[in-house]
Design an enzyme around this catalytic site. Sequence first.
Site, PDB file in Angstrom:
ATOM      1  N   CYS A   1      -2.539  -1.855 -10.219  1.00  0.00           N
ATOM      2  CA  CYS A   1      -2.729  -0.465  -9.808  1.00  0.00           C
ATOM      3  C   CYS A   1      -3.280   0.353 -10.964  1.00  0.00           C
ATOM      4  CB  CYS A   1      -1.387   0.088  -9.338  1.00  0.00           C
ATOM      5  SG  CYS A   1      -1.550   1.727  -8.683  1.00  0.00           S
TER       6      CYS A   1
ATOM      7  N   ARG B   1      -6.479  -2.817   3.586  1.00  0.00           N
ATOM      8  CA  ARG B   1      -6.926  -1.722   4.460  1.00  0.00           C
ATOM      9  C   ARG B   1      -7.225  -2.163   5.886  1.00  0.00           C
ATOM     10  NH1 ARG B   1     -11.009   0.002  -0.168  1.00  0.00           N
ATOM     11  NH2 ARG B   1     -10.837  -2.259  -0.413  1.00  0.00           N
TER      12      ARG B   1
ATOM     13  N   LYS C   1       0.877  -9.741  -8.680  1.00  0.00           N
ATOM     14  CA  LYS C   1      -0.404  -9.344  -8.076  1.00  0.00           C
ATOM     15  C   LYS C   1      -1.243  -8.712  -9.176  1.00  0.00           C
ATOM     16  CE  LYS C   1      -2.403  -6.530  -4.340  1.00  0.00           C
ATOM     17  NZ  LYS C   1      -2.787  -5.209  -4.839  1.00  0.00           N
TER      18      LYS C   1
ATOM     19  N   MET D   1       0.840  -1.200   0.000  1.00  0.00           N
ATOM     20  CA  MET D   1       0.000   0.000   0.000  1.00  0.00           C
ATOM     21  C   MET D   1       0.874   1.248   0.000  1.00  0.00           C
ATOM     22  SD  MET D   1      -3.193  -1.166   2.448  1.00  0.00           S
ATOM     23  CE  MET D   1      -2.254  -2.076   3.677  1.00  0.00           C
TER      24      MET D   1
END
Length: 332
Positions: free
Chosen positions: A99, A234, A138, A17
Site C-alpha cells: 500500500c 476491483r 502481499k 480493499m
Amino acid sequence: MPSKAAIEAAKLSVAPMMDWTDRHCRYFHRLMSSHALLYTEMVTAPAVIHGDRERLLGFSAPEHPVAVQLGGSDPAQLAEATRIAGDYGYDEVNLNVGCPSDRVQSGSFGAILMEQPALVADCVAAMIAASPVEVTVKCRIGVDEQVPEQVLPDFLRVVSEAGVTRFTIHARKAWLQGLSPKENRDIPPLDYPLVHRMKAEFPHLHLSINGGVTTLDEAEAHLAAGMDGVMIGRAAYHTPADMLLEADQRIFGARTLPKTAHQVAEEMLPYIEAHLAAGGRLNQITRHMLGLFAGRPGARHWKRILSERAHRDGAGPEVVRAALDAVSQFAA
Ligand SMILES: Cc1cc2nc3c(=O)[nH]c(=O)nc-3n(C[C@H](O)[C@H](O)[C@H](O)COP(=O)(O)O)c2cc1C
C-alpha cells in the site's frame, strides 16, 4: 502453520480493499463463491492491539475461509496483532507490503517495506512465532527506482527464509512520490511475465498474481501458466457476478450449479434483516451490492433504486425487493 482451507482457497481470492471489503461485502461475496479466499480491509497492528476489536476484526462464520490483512513494521506489535487475529479465528494473517498511501508511508509500512526485506523478515518471523495461524505477504514488484528483476527475487528469498511460503504479488511497481494510491493501481505498468518467472524460480513457494485481472478467463490463463493463485480486486467489487458466480465451478471444479444474481440478492435478505434488527442501516450492506447486475438486463434500475432509497431512515428489505422487481420486469 499453513491452513489447508486457506491454501486451497487461494487459487482465487478477493483482494483486501480499504472501505470496500468489510464484513458485509465479504458475506455478499461468499454467497457467490463458497471456495474463494476473502480478505479483510487492511487493519494496522496498533489498531488491533488498542482499538475496538469487535469492530475491526469481527466477522461471521460463513465468511470462512477468510484472511485478515495487517499493516505495520514493528515486529513486536505485529506479533501481538497476529496472536489476537489468530484467536479471532482467521484462517490467515497477511502482511501488507504494497500500500503506497502517504498515511501508510509515514507509519513506515506498506509498499515502502519493499526496500527493507530484512525488516519484513523480522516482522514475519515474529508473527509466525506468535500464533499457529498461517502468515502470508502481499507485495509489489518494487517501488520507485528499484529494479524489479533484482529486488523481487531478493525479497522473496529473504522473506521466505524467515518462514513465509505463500505470497501474493501485485504485478506493478508503486511510486511513493507523485502518484496517488489510485494512480498507483493503474499507471505503473503491469509485468505479468516477471511474476510468472518468480514461480519458475521459486517453485516451492505458493505464488498468487494480482493486478488488472477482469475476467475468469484471464484468471484461468494465469493458473494454466503455472501460477498457484489469482487475486482479484476491483473487478470482484464492481462486477461480482461476472467474477464470482462461476468461480466454484470453473476454478475449484465444483459440480454444483452456479447461482443466479437474482438468487444471491434474495439470499442477502435474511442477513439484511438481522443487520437491521441489530440497529444497522440498509445502505451499509447494499452499497456493496450495487454492481450485482452489472452488464445484465435491468442493471441501471437496480443501482438507481438502491442508491436513491437505501440510505433513507427506516429503509429495509422492501427496497431490495423493489429493486429486484424492477430487474425482473426489465428482464422479462
Ligand atoms: C478501494 C481500494 C482499496 C484498497 N485497499 C487495499 C488494502 O487495504 N490493502 C492492500 O494490500 N491493497 C489494497 N488495495 C489494492 C488491491 O488489493 C489490489 O492489489 C489492487 O486493486 C490491484 O488489483 P485489481 O487490479 O484486481 O484491482 C486496494 C484497492 C482498492 C481499489
